[in-house]
Write a protein that holds these residues in place. Sequence first.
Motif, PDB file in Angstrom:
ATOM      1  N   PHE A 189      53.849  37.898  33.583  1.00 42.52           N
ATOM      2  CA  PHE A 189      52.308  38.193  34.412  1.00 42.52           C
ATOM      3  C   PHE A 189      52.444  36.642  35.277  1.00 42.52           C
ATOM      4  O   PHE A 189      53.343  35.807  34.861  1.00 42.52           O
ATOM      5  CB  PHE A 189      51.242  38.148  33.532  1.00 42.52           C
ATOM      6  CG  PHE A 189      50.810  39.033  32.975  1.00 42.52           C
ATOM      7  CD1 PHE A 189      51.422  40.721  33.576  1.00 42.52           C
ATOM      8  CD2 PHE A 189      50.485  39.016  31.679  1.00 42.52           C
ATOM      9  CE1 PHE A 189      51.112  41.777  33.181  1.00 42.52           C
ATOM     10  CE2 PHE A 189      50.611  40.322  30.882  1.00 42.52           C
ATOM     11  CZ  PHE A 189      49.894  41.551  31.300  1.00 42.52           C
TER      12      PHE A 189
ATOM     13  N   VAL B 163      52.350  48.777  23.886  1.00 42.76           N
ATOM     14  CA  VAL B 163      51.208  47.623  25.235  1.00 42.76           C
ATOM     15  C   VAL B 163      50.894  47.404  26.205  1.00 42.76           C
ATOM     16  O   VAL B 163      49.771  47.216  27.071  1.00 42.76           O
ATOM     17  CB  VAL B 163      49.957  46.417  23.875  1.00 42.76           C
ATOM     18  CG1 VAL B 163      51.174  45.572  24.309  1.00 42.76           C
ATOM     19  CG2 VAL B 163      48.832  46.402  23.955  1.00 42.76           C
TER      20      VAL B 163
ATOM     21  N   GLU C 263      41.487  48.042  38.808  1.00 32.98           N
ATOM     22  CA  GLU C 263      42.268  49.025  38.233  1.00 32.98           C
ATOM     23  C   GLU C 263      42.624  48.148  36.676  1.00 32.98           C
ATOM     24  O   GLU C 263      43.037  47.263  36.881  1.00 32.98           O
ATOM     25  CB  GLU C 263      43.045  49.981  38.390  1.00 32.98           C
ATOM     26  CG  GLU C 263      42.720  50.818  39.234  1.00 32.98           C
ATOM     27  CD  GLU C 263      41.993  52.205  38.922  1.00 32.98           C
ATOM     28  OE1 GLU C 263      41.773  52.137  37.833  1.00 32.98           O
ATOM     29  OE2 GLU C 263      41.635  53.298  39.621  1.00 32.98           O
ATOM     30  N   ASN C 264      42.438  48.705  35.410  1.00 32.90           N
ATOM     31  CA  ASN C 264      43.072  48.702  34.009  1.00 32.90           C
ATOM     32  C   ASN C 264      42.363  46.453  34.609  1.00 32.90           C
ATOM     33  O   ASN C 264      43.834  45.891  33.494  1.00 32.90           O
ATOM     34  CB  ASN C 264      44.605  48.485  34.892  1.00 32.90           C
ATOM     35  CG  ASN C 264      45.698  48.020  33.232  1.00 32.90           C
ATOM     36  OD1 ASN C 264      44.658  48.726  32.334  1.00 32.90           O
ATOM     37  ND2 ASN C 264      46.540  48.060  32.900  1.00 32.90           N
TER      38      ASN C 264
ATOM     39  N   GLN D  62      44.046  43.530  31.725  1.00 32.84           N
ATOM     40  CA  GLN D  62      45.685  44.490  30.223  1.00 32.84           C
ATOM     41  C   GLN D  62      45.874  42.906  29.639  1.00 32.84           C
ATOM     42  O   GLN D  62      46.023  42.043  30.551  1.00 32.84           O
ATOM     43  CB  GLN D  62      46.199  44.819  31.406  1.00 32.84           C
ATOM     44  CG  GLN D  62      47.367  43.881  32.063  1.00 32.84           C
ATOM     45  CD  GLN D  62      48.368  44.329  33.648  1.00 32.84           C
ATOM     46  OE1 GLN D  62      49.241  45.255  32.473  1.00 32.84           O
ATOM     47  NE2 GLN D  62      48.528  44.185  35.009  1.00 32.84           N
TER      48      GLN D  62
ATOM     49  N   ARG E 298      47.093  54.338  28.723  1.00 32.94           N
ATOM     50  CA  ARG E 298      45.738  54.018  28.795  1.00 32.94           C
ATOM     51  C   ARG E 298      44.554  54.302  27.439  1.00 32.94           C
ATOM     52  O   ARG E 298      44.682  55.571  28.061  1.00 32.94           O
ATOM     53  CB  ARG E 298      44.775  53.388  30.052  1.00 32.94           C
ATOM     54  CG  ARG E 298      44.442  51.664  30.111  1.00 32.94           C
ATOM     55  CD  ARG E 298      43.648  51.681  31.339  1.00 32.94           C
ATOM     56  NE  ARG E 298      43.505  52.327  32.154  1.00 32.94           N
ATOM     57  CZ  ARG E 298      41.973  53.036  32.437  1.00 32.94           C
ATOM     58  NH1 ARG E 298      41.396  52.238  31.861  1.00 32.94           N
ATOM     59  NH2 ARG E 298      41.576  54.330  32.710  1.00 32.94           N
ATOM     60  N   TYR E 299      44.532  53.733  26.394  1.00 36.31           N
ATOM     61  CA  TYR E 299      43.479  54.211  25.308  1.00 36.31           C
ATOM     62  C   TYR E 299      44.481  55.267  24.588  1.00 36.31           C
ATOM     63  O   TYR E 299      44.291  55.816  23.526  1.00 36.31           O
ATOM     64  CB  TYR E 299      43.036  54.901  26.053  1.00 36.31           C
ATOM     65  CG  TYR E 299      41.101  53.983  26.197  1.00 36.31           C
ATOM     66  CD1 TYR E 299      40.746  53.233  25.840  1.00 36.31           C
ATOM     67  CD2 TYR E 299      40.949  53.683  27.736  1.00 36.31           C
ATOM     68  CE1 TYR E 299      40.217  51.980  26.269  1.00 36.31           C
ATOM     69  CE2 TYR E 299      40.373  53.295  28.348  1.00 36.31           C
ATOM     70  CZ  TYR E 299      39.559  52.118  27.268  1.00 36.31           C
ATOM     71  OH  TYR E 299      38.953  51.045  28.532  1.00 36.31           O
TER      72      TYR E 299
ATOM     73  N   VAL F  97      51.808  50.434  34.188  1.00 37.53           N
ATOM     74  CA  VAL F  97      50.610  49.855  33.025  1.00 37.53           C
ATOM     75  C   VAL F  97      49.187  50.227  32.416  1.00 37.53           C
ATOM     76  O   VAL F  97      48.998  49.661  31.556  1.00 37.53           O
ATOM     77  CB  VAL F  97      50.508  48.017  33.786  1.00 37.53           C
ATOM     78  CG1 VAL F  97      52.621  47.254  34.234  1.00 37.53           C
ATOM     79  CG2 VAL F  97      50.209  47.523  34.575  1.00 37.53           C
ATOM     80  N   ASP F  98      49.014  50.907  33.131  1.00 38.48           N
ATOM     81  CA  ASP F  98      48.486  51.544  32.442  1.00 38.48           C
ATOM     82  C   ASP F  98      48.244  53.109  32.864  1.00 38.48           C
ATOM     83  O   ASP F  98      47.495  54.075  32.404  1.00 38.48           O
ATOM     84  CB  ASP F  98      46.743  51.518  33.742  1.00 38.48           C
ATOM     85  CG  ASP F  98      47.374  52.130  34.783  1.00 38.48           C
ATOM     86  OD1 ASP F  98      48.163  52.536  35.135  1.00 38.48           O
ATOM     87  OD2 ASP F  98      46.191  52.080  35.746  1.00 38.48           O
TER      88      ASP F  98
ATOM     89  N   SER G  89      38.553  50.812  36.281  1.00 38.69           N
ATOM     90  CA  SER G  89      38.791  51.048  34.787  1.00 38.69           C
ATOM     91  C   SER G  89      39.327  50.158  34.311  1.00 38.69           C
ATOM     92  O   SER G  89      39.662  49.032  34.634  1.00 38.69           O
ATOM     93  CB  SER G  89      40.145  51.480  35.189  1.00 38.69           C
ATOM     94  OG  SER G  89      41.031  50.953  35.295  1.00 38.69           O
ATOM     95  N   PHE G  90      39.317  49.730  32.939  1.00 40.11           N
ATOM     96  CA  PHE G  90      39.412  47.987  32.149  1.00 40.11           C
ATOM     97  C   PHE G  90      40.354  48.737  30.472  1.00 40.11           C
ATOM     98  O   PHE G  90      41.207  49.778  29.997  1.00 40.11           O
ATOM     99  CB  PHE G  90      38.447  48.128  31.055  1.00 40.11           C
ATOM    100  CG  PHE G  90      37.355  47.192  31.820  1.00 40.11           C
ATOM    101  CD1 PHE G  90      36.779  46.333  31.999  1.00 40.11           C
ATOM    102  CD2 PHE G  90      36.700  48.639  32.388  1.00 40.11           C
ATOM    103  CE1 PHE G  90      35.839  45.833  32.699  1.00 40.11           C
ATOM    104  CE2 PHE G  90      35.063  48.047  33.383  1.00 40.11           C
ATOM    105  CZ  PHE G  90      35.128  46.460  33.605  1.00 40.11           C
ATOM    106  N   ALA G  91      41.352  47.685  30.433  1.00 41.20           N
ATOM    107  CA  ALA G  91      42.059  47.511  29.472  1.00 41.20           C
ATOM    108  C   ALA G  91      41.499  47.945  28.209  1.00 41.20           C
ATOM    109  O   ALA G  91      40.344  47.257  27.832  1.00 41.20           O
ATOM    110  CB  ALA G  91      43.625  46.973  29.424  1.00 41.20           C
TER     111      ALA G  91
ATOM    112  N   HIS H  17      44.677  45.515  38.115  1.00 40.55           N
ATOM    113  CA  HIS H  17      45.534  45.028  36.949  1.00 40.55           C
ATOM    114  C   HIS H  17      45.215  43.337  36.630  1.00 40.55           C
ATOM    115  O   HIS H  17      46.349  42.344  36.443  1.00 40.55           O
ATOM    116  CB  HIS H  17      47.247  44.967  37.463  1.00 40.55           C
ATOM    117  CG  HIS H  17      47.753  46.335  37.437  1.00 40.55           C
ATOM    118  ND1 HIS H  17      46.805  47.328  36.844  1.00 40.55           N
ATOM    119  CD2 HIS H  17      47.724  46.963  38.858  1.00 40.55           C
ATOM    120  CE1 HIS H  17      47.092  48.717  36.795  1.00 40.55           C
ATOM    121  NE2 HIS H  17      47.625  48.595  38.359  1.00 40.55           N
TER     122      HIS H  17
ATOM    123  N   GLY I 232      49.306  49.986  28.155  1.00 43.72           N
ATOM    124  CA  GLY I 232      48.157  50.196  27.821  1.00 43.72           C
ATOM    125  C   GLY I 232      47.619  51.011  27.118  1.00 43.72           C
ATOM    126  O   GLY I 232      46.230  51.313  26.613  1.00 43.72           O
TER     127      GLY I 232
ATOM    128  N   ASP J  28      44.887  40.349  34.297  1.00 43.34           N
ATOM    129  CA  ASP J  28      45.246  40.639  33.382  1.00 43.34           C
ATOM    130  C   ASP J  28      44.926  39.354  32.685  1.00 43.34           C
ATOM    131  O   ASP J  28      44.815  38.152  32.746  1.00 43.34           O
ATOM    132  CB  ASP J  28      47.112  40.458  33.268  1.00 43.34           C
ATOM    133  CG  ASP J  28      47.890  39.061  33.921  1.00 43.34           C
ATOM    134  OD1 ASP J  28      47.395  37.986  33.508  1.00 43.34           O
ATOM    135  OD2 ASP J  28      48.416  39.094  34.372  1.00 43.34           O
TER     136      ASP J  28
END
Lengths: 426, 167
Positions: A385, A219, B59-60, B63, A192-193, A188-189, B86-88, B13, A222, B15
């Motif tokens: 989620f 998306v 992480e992330n 998201q 990313r970016y 899911v990442d 880390s960031f989404a 993660h 990510g 969200d």
Amino acid sequence: MGMTITEKILAAHVGAPSVRPGDLIDCPVDFAFANDITAPLAIQEFQKMGVDRVFDPDRVAFVLDHYVPNKDIASAQQCKVTREFVASHGLPHFFDVGRAGIAHVLLAELGYVVPGDVFIGADSHTCNHGALGAFATGVGSSDLAAALALGRLWLRVPETIRIVFRGRPRRWVTGKDLVLTVIGDIGVDGARYAALEFAGDTLAHLTMDERFSVTNMAVEAGAKNGIMEPDETTLAWVRPRARRPFTVYRSDPDAAYADVREYDAAALDPVVAAPSSPGNVVSVREAAGVRVDQCFIGTCTNGRLEDLRVAARILAGRRVHPSTRLLVIPATPAIYRQALEEGLLQIFLDAGAAVSTSTCGPCIGGHMGVLADGEVCVSTSSRNFVGRMGHRGSRVYLSNAAVAAAAAVAGRLVHPDEVVGETAAV
Amino acid sequence: MALRGRAHVVGDHVDTDIIIPARYLVTTDPAELARYVFEDLDPALRSRIAPGDVLVAGENFGQGSSREHAPLAIKGAGISCIVAASFARIFYRNAFNVGLPVVECREARGRVADGDELEVDLSAGTIRNLTRQETYTGTPVPEFMQRLLAAGGLVGYVRAELARRRA
């Protein structure tokens, strides 16, 4: 060194011969939109910016899609904010209940996005529009407000990850299965970016509806944007719809990629993303047997006509399992009308499904199909989620429309072949 | 610019739906949103946050959805800064746009415990753990993001940009 399609679009917009990943650019925006959840915040921020008009009323749309028809007084108040803003600014591209659909499906269908665009929306699934060869990315309300005010937005040029699909997908394997497979693989990442560029001979076997499902979910890995180079299928779809002239960009053969990954699409079975991550991807055969309380066919990911057709093939002459509920929500009024004309809605109603007016529906747990504690839903949406569709104790499996329809008939997760018979003609 | 507060630790993660579920997206008021922040993750977390505290994540972080309500809810609860491995992407933008600083730091993950006293230096990208007498090195907040923060978020930045154009 050549450029990717994403880099070419961004370079052309800033009037530079080239851009490189990591560059910060102040980029003109071709089109911007917000929905009923993100617009009130964007309007509030826009008003604080001290601007009295939007940069170009013809390049801005507001689509009420999440909480319409208004589910309660608070959401009615919220939609009223957008309705009043649109009226007071005389904005022509406004879509309210009855004439609205899910923004990502509606705006593409009506030709508001064309190849080569820089298209932004205050909704994360704006990356959907990359299937048309546009740079499309989701932003927050403040970013949207800035774009409304200035017609520009600062962007970081993303690295590109190229995803190559090979071979013709088997029966019941759709664009949704391709993108879920990628997310399951890279995580899911994993993008990313980055820009996720989808390519390979498999794309020629995908309808536009399926291609939108692929870029729509970029998306969930990510990514900043998902994108495909336009081909004849794209152009045949775009030409009768386009509201503006457009430019087709393609990646150079010597473009630089952060990563290139290849997938054998011909070897795939339908997959599901098990609770509670879009990256938790397993074959539907591995997940088979899970009891299902609700199935949902709809959303910006899979509420398109092809999805309804596939579901109808499975539901024709069959009934939704007595302990399961099936919700079907065509993504736009045009899809709803076409499904009506083709007799698909009749098939759904005969099967015992509930068919609703076009809206995001239960995808975000807002209304129309919220789940109780312990309930399981198989959904054609994009996110599973914790608490996404209701109680934090509910669980969501993401699937394509065929798997969701088959689960509705069986009352449990099954391979569609098990419901229709492996040799049946479809 | 240094920020000081007690740490609240969450995992990988995290969200946007778990930060602020969609059922509460019928308001834009940060104080109202803050009442429900992290409700589906840990209903008691909100009550443990004191003004100025620091959120530490894996992480992330962030998201999922583009809902700006997510950083607004966290800011509204009193969090002064988020430190994550880390960031989404969209969350990262949204946080700076609403004036909530975030710092990327892998080292802090697994070292910081709930309740540790932290001091975060945004421009250096360092996190001092005053409780454990340790310092973690993260990524300095980019200069452009620092300018956004100094302007009070994107609204202030755009106001200044428009004033510059008119001048």
